[in-house]
Design a protein around this motif. Structure first.
Motif, PDB file in Angstrom:
ATOM      1  N   ALA A 303       0.810  -1.217   0.000  1.00  0.00           N
ATOM      2  CA  ALA A 303       0.000   0.000   0.000  1.00  0.00           C
ATOM      3  C   ALA A 303       0.846   1.271   0.000  1.00  0.00           C
ATOM      4  N   TRP A 304       2.138   1.147   0.235  1.00  0.00           N
ATOM      5  CA  TRP A 304       3.002   2.322   0.366  1.00  0.00           C
ATOM      6  C   TRP A 304       2.972   3.241  -0.854  1.00  0.00           C
ATOM      7  N   PRO A 305       3.049   2.738  -2.094  1.00  0.00           N
ATOM      8  CA  PRO A 305       3.001   3.653  -3.250  1.00  0.00           C
ATOM      9  C   PRO A 305       1.711   4.473  -3.306  1.00  0.00           C
ATOM     10  N   ASP A 306       0.580   3.851  -2.961  1.00  0.00           N
ATOM     11  CA  ASP A 306      -0.686   4.591  -2.968  1.00  0.00           C
ATOM     12  C   ASP A 306      -0.695   5.678  -1.896  1.00  0.00           C
ATOM     13  N   LEU A 307      -0.121   5.371  -0.738  1.00  0.00           N
ATOM     14  CA  LEU A 307      -0.063   6.370   0.333  1.00  0.00           C
ATOM     15  C   LEU A 307       0.806   7.543  -0.076  1.00  0.00           C
ATOM     16  N   PRO A 315       4.823  15.288   4.951  1.00  0.00           N
ATOM     17  CA  PRO A 315       5.692  14.339   5.641  1.00  0.00           C
ATOM     18  C   PRO A 315       4.910  13.122   6.142  1.00  0.00           C
ATOM     19  N   VAL A 316       5.496  11.952   5.968  1.00  0.00           N
ATOM     20  CA  VAL A 316       4.895  10.703   6.440  1.00  0.00           C
ATOM     21  C   VAL A 316       5.837  10.083   7.466  1.00  0.00           C
ATOM     22  N   ARG A 317       5.339   9.863   8.663  1.00  0.00           N
ATOM     23  CA  ARG A 317       6.126   9.244   9.745  1.00  0.00           C
ATOM     24  C   ARG A 317       5.612   7.826   9.927  1.00  0.00           C
ATOM     25  N   VAL A 318       6.486   6.839   9.732  1.00  0.00           N
ATOM     26  CA  VAL A 318       6.104   5.434   9.831  1.00  0.00           C
ATOM     27  C   VAL A 318       6.235   4.981  11.279  1.00  0.00           C
ATOM     28  N   VAL A 319       5.156   4.358  11.775  1.00  0.00           N
ATOM     29  CA  VAL A 319       5.120   3.862  13.157  1.00  0.00           C
ATOM     30  C   VAL A 319       4.836   2.368  13.122  1.00  0.00           C
ATOM     31  N   VAL A 320       5.765   1.568  13.594  1.00  0.00           N
ATOM     32  CA  VAL A 320       5.592   0.122  13.655  1.00  0.00           C
ATOM     33  C   VAL A 320       4.971  -0.212  15.001  1.00  0.00           C
ATOM     34  N   ASN A 321       3.770  -0.751  14.955  1.00  0.00           N
ATOM     35  CA  ASN A 321       2.989  -1.002  16.167  1.00  0.00           C
ATOM     36  C   ASN A 321       2.989  -2.496  16.510  1.00  0.00           C
ATOM     37  N   LYS A 322       2.775  -2.773  17.777  1.00  0.00           N
ATOM     38  CA  LYS A 322       2.686  -4.150  18.292  1.00  0.00           C
ATOM     39  C   LYS A 322       3.976  -4.937  18.059  1.00  0.00           C
ATOM     40  N   ILE A 323       5.110  -4.263  18.199  1.00  0.00           N
ATOM     41  CA  ILE A 323       6.388  -4.931  17.972  1.00  0.00           C
ATOM     42  C   ILE A 323       6.636  -5.959  19.075  1.00  0.00           C
ATOM     43  N   ARG A 324       7.008  -7.194  18.680  1.00  0.00           N
ATOM     44  CA  ARG A 324       7.227  -8.274  19.639  1.00  0.00           C
ATOM     45  C   ARG A 324       8.017  -9.380  18.948  1.00  0.00           C
ATOM     46  N   GLU A 341      13.205  -0.544   4.803  1.00  0.00           N
ATOM     47  CA  GLU A 341      14.231   0.200   4.068  1.00  0.00           C
ATOM     48  C   GLU A 341      14.433  -0.386   2.669  1.00  0.00           C
ATOM     49  N   ARG A 342      14.374  -1.701   2.558  1.00  0.00           N
ATOM     50  CA  ARG A 342      14.616  -2.351   1.268  1.00  0.00           C
ATOM     51  C   ARG A 342      13.472  -2.128   0.289  1.00  0.00           C
ATOM     52  N   TYR A 343      12.224  -2.234   0.775  1.00  0.00           N
ATOM     53  CA  TYR A 343      11.092  -2.231  -0.143  1.00  0.00           C
ATOM     54  C   TYR A 343      10.362  -0.883  -0.245  1.00  0.00           C
ATOM     55  N   THR A 344      10.574   0.003   0.712  1.00  0.00           N
ATOM     56  CA  THR A 344       9.912   1.310   0.655  1.00  0.00           C
ATOM     57  C   THR A 344      10.883   2.479   0.699  1.00  0.00           C
ATOM     58  N   GLY A 345      12.122   2.214   1.081  1.00  0.00           N
ATOM     59  CA  GLY A 345      13.094   3.289   1.198  1.00  0.00           C
ATOM     60  C   GLY A 345      12.984   4.068   2.495  1.00  0.00           C
ATOM     61  N   VAL A 346      12.115   3.639   3.410  1.00  0.00           N
ATOM     62  CA  VAL A 346      11.927   4.327   4.686  1.00  0.00           C
ATOM     63  C   VAL A 346      13.032   3.920   5.653  1.00  0.00           C
TER      64      VAL A 346
END
Length: 412
Positions: A303-307, A315-324, A341-346
């Protein structure tokens, strides 16, 4: 238009007569303090219960603006029943009371048509100073609503007003998660008012609910009402929110597809994803939520390209939730970081850990995790995110100029 008049003496009788001359259906003329008493305890007397039932069928309540008649409990009850309150008074103290409750008082001798007319916007959108922070996440349950609630709670202070808005046109859940009623006015009502050019700061305060220090505009009580959240309405309502509060945190749905615009023959027909797209396009910052599991990361990457296309220069800030570690194995954070980083460049990623106990306690209490379990790792991580990426910025012309430049960049 059905009206209940709660004004004592001859003034009340004269007001009811003038309202009838304007073709208003005056259903009852009661003592000034009667509606406030009924809202406080509807079972105190049979008359109170009857009056509350009559109010539930009315469109407008005309009531004296003095403290004994105009109470916060009455305003809350009328909001739940979608009844507009029109205070009448000429005393300066009563005018201040009405303003503190988000209402506009009228002189008792004002024309009846003026009292019945909806409030008219008096503040231009260009004078707005607040930010819009849109929370989005890919399909599934990455925790968009939970993060929106926690971010709004972390931003809110006694001197920094924050609103929480449910613009989800697919599965609205903000009211359920916070224990707020969704039968009365909410974001859909704000959108309708904005479409008519009648959404003022006072009207936003009137139709919103409160969650601690937060102002909340609940979402649709039936997902089938999604056509009410058109692109134009949502954008106009969020623009109006900029002059209402310092920060507006918007919870959105996941889908970003524009395919419906291709298959539909209606040029200006309703689009179910329009609310999400409008919220992203109106944002100063987008928080993109990723569920920390293989399925959640995969959905986010697709979904990243559509976003990015919808956000433009925002600015888009990526938040990884429920990390475990249980869902990803050893070095869960490193795995997610390298994949994104590999697939979105973030490369700049914030992490929010999984806390089942704190999340469940908040869901059971229908309150933010920060209120129920303040020592939980979730609000701690959100406060760090807010401090690093969402710290309240200065208000004024510079902020409005930056927002205008972002909008120009998106349209270029």
């Amino acid at each position: 238009m059905r009206v209940v008049v709660a004004v004592d003496g001859r003034i009340g009788e004269d007001l009811a007569r003038r309202l009838r001359e304007e073709d208003a259906d005056v259903r009852a003329v009661v003592a000034a303090s009667a509606p406030a008493g009924a809202a406080l305890d509807a079972l105190s007397t049979p008359e109170a219960a009857e009056l509350l039932a009559e109010l539930s069928r009315a469109d407008v309540l005309v009531v004296e603006g003095r403290p004994a008649a105009l109470t916060a409990e009455l305003v809350a009850a009328c909001d739940r029943m979608s009844v507009r309150i029109v205070p009448v008074s000429s005393r300066s103290a009563d005018l201040r009371l009405a303003a503190s409750l988000g209402l506009t008082a009228h002189d008792p001798g004002a024309p009846a048509e003026e009292m019945l007319a909806p409030p008219v916007s008096i503040a231009p959108v260009a004078a707005a100073r607040g930010r819009v922070i849109t929370v989005w996440g890919a399909s599934g349950a990455p925790g968009r609503t939970t993060l929106a609630i926690e971010v709004a709670s972390a931003l809110s202070t006694p001197t920094h007003r924050v609103a929480l808005v449910d613009a989800d046109s697919h599965a609205p859940s903000l009211a359920l998660a916070t224990g707020l009623a969704d039968e009365g006015p909410g974001f859909a009502a704000a959108c309708r008012q904005a479409d008519r050019g009648a959404l003022t700061v006072a009207e936003l305060s009137r139709i919103s609910s409160t969650l601690g220090e937060l102002e909340v505009l609940t979402g649709l009580n039936r997902p089938g009402r999604w056509p009410e959240l058109s692109h134009r309405r949502v954008a106009a309502a969020l623009d109006a929110c900029r002059s209402w509060v310092d920060d507006t945190v918007v919870d959105t749905a996941a889908p970003l597809e524009r395919d419906e615009e291709i298959v539909s023959d209606l040029v200006d027909g309703p689009r179910r994803n329009a609310a999400t797209l409008a919220a992203i396009e109106s944002a100063d910052v987008v928080l993109a939520v990723v569920a920390a599991d293989p399925v959640g990361v995969s959905r986010f990457v697709r979904a990243w390209p559509d976003l990015r296309a919808a956000a433009g220069a925002t600015p888009v800030r990526v938040v990884v939730n429920k990390i475990r570690a249980g869902a990803l194995g050893v070095d869960a954070r490193g795995q997610v970081r390298r994949t994104l980083e590999r697939y979105t460049g973030v490369t700049d990623v914030a992490f929010v850990p999984w806390d089942a106990r704190g999340t469940d306690a908040a869901m059971l209490a229908a309150r933010p995790i920060a209120h129920v379990a303040p020592r939980s790792a979730v609000p701690t991580a959100v406060r760090r995110l807010v401090a690093e990426s969402l710290a309240p910025r200065e208000a004024g012309e510079g902020a409005a100029t930056r927002h205008s430049l972002r909008r120009l960049a998106r349209s270029a």
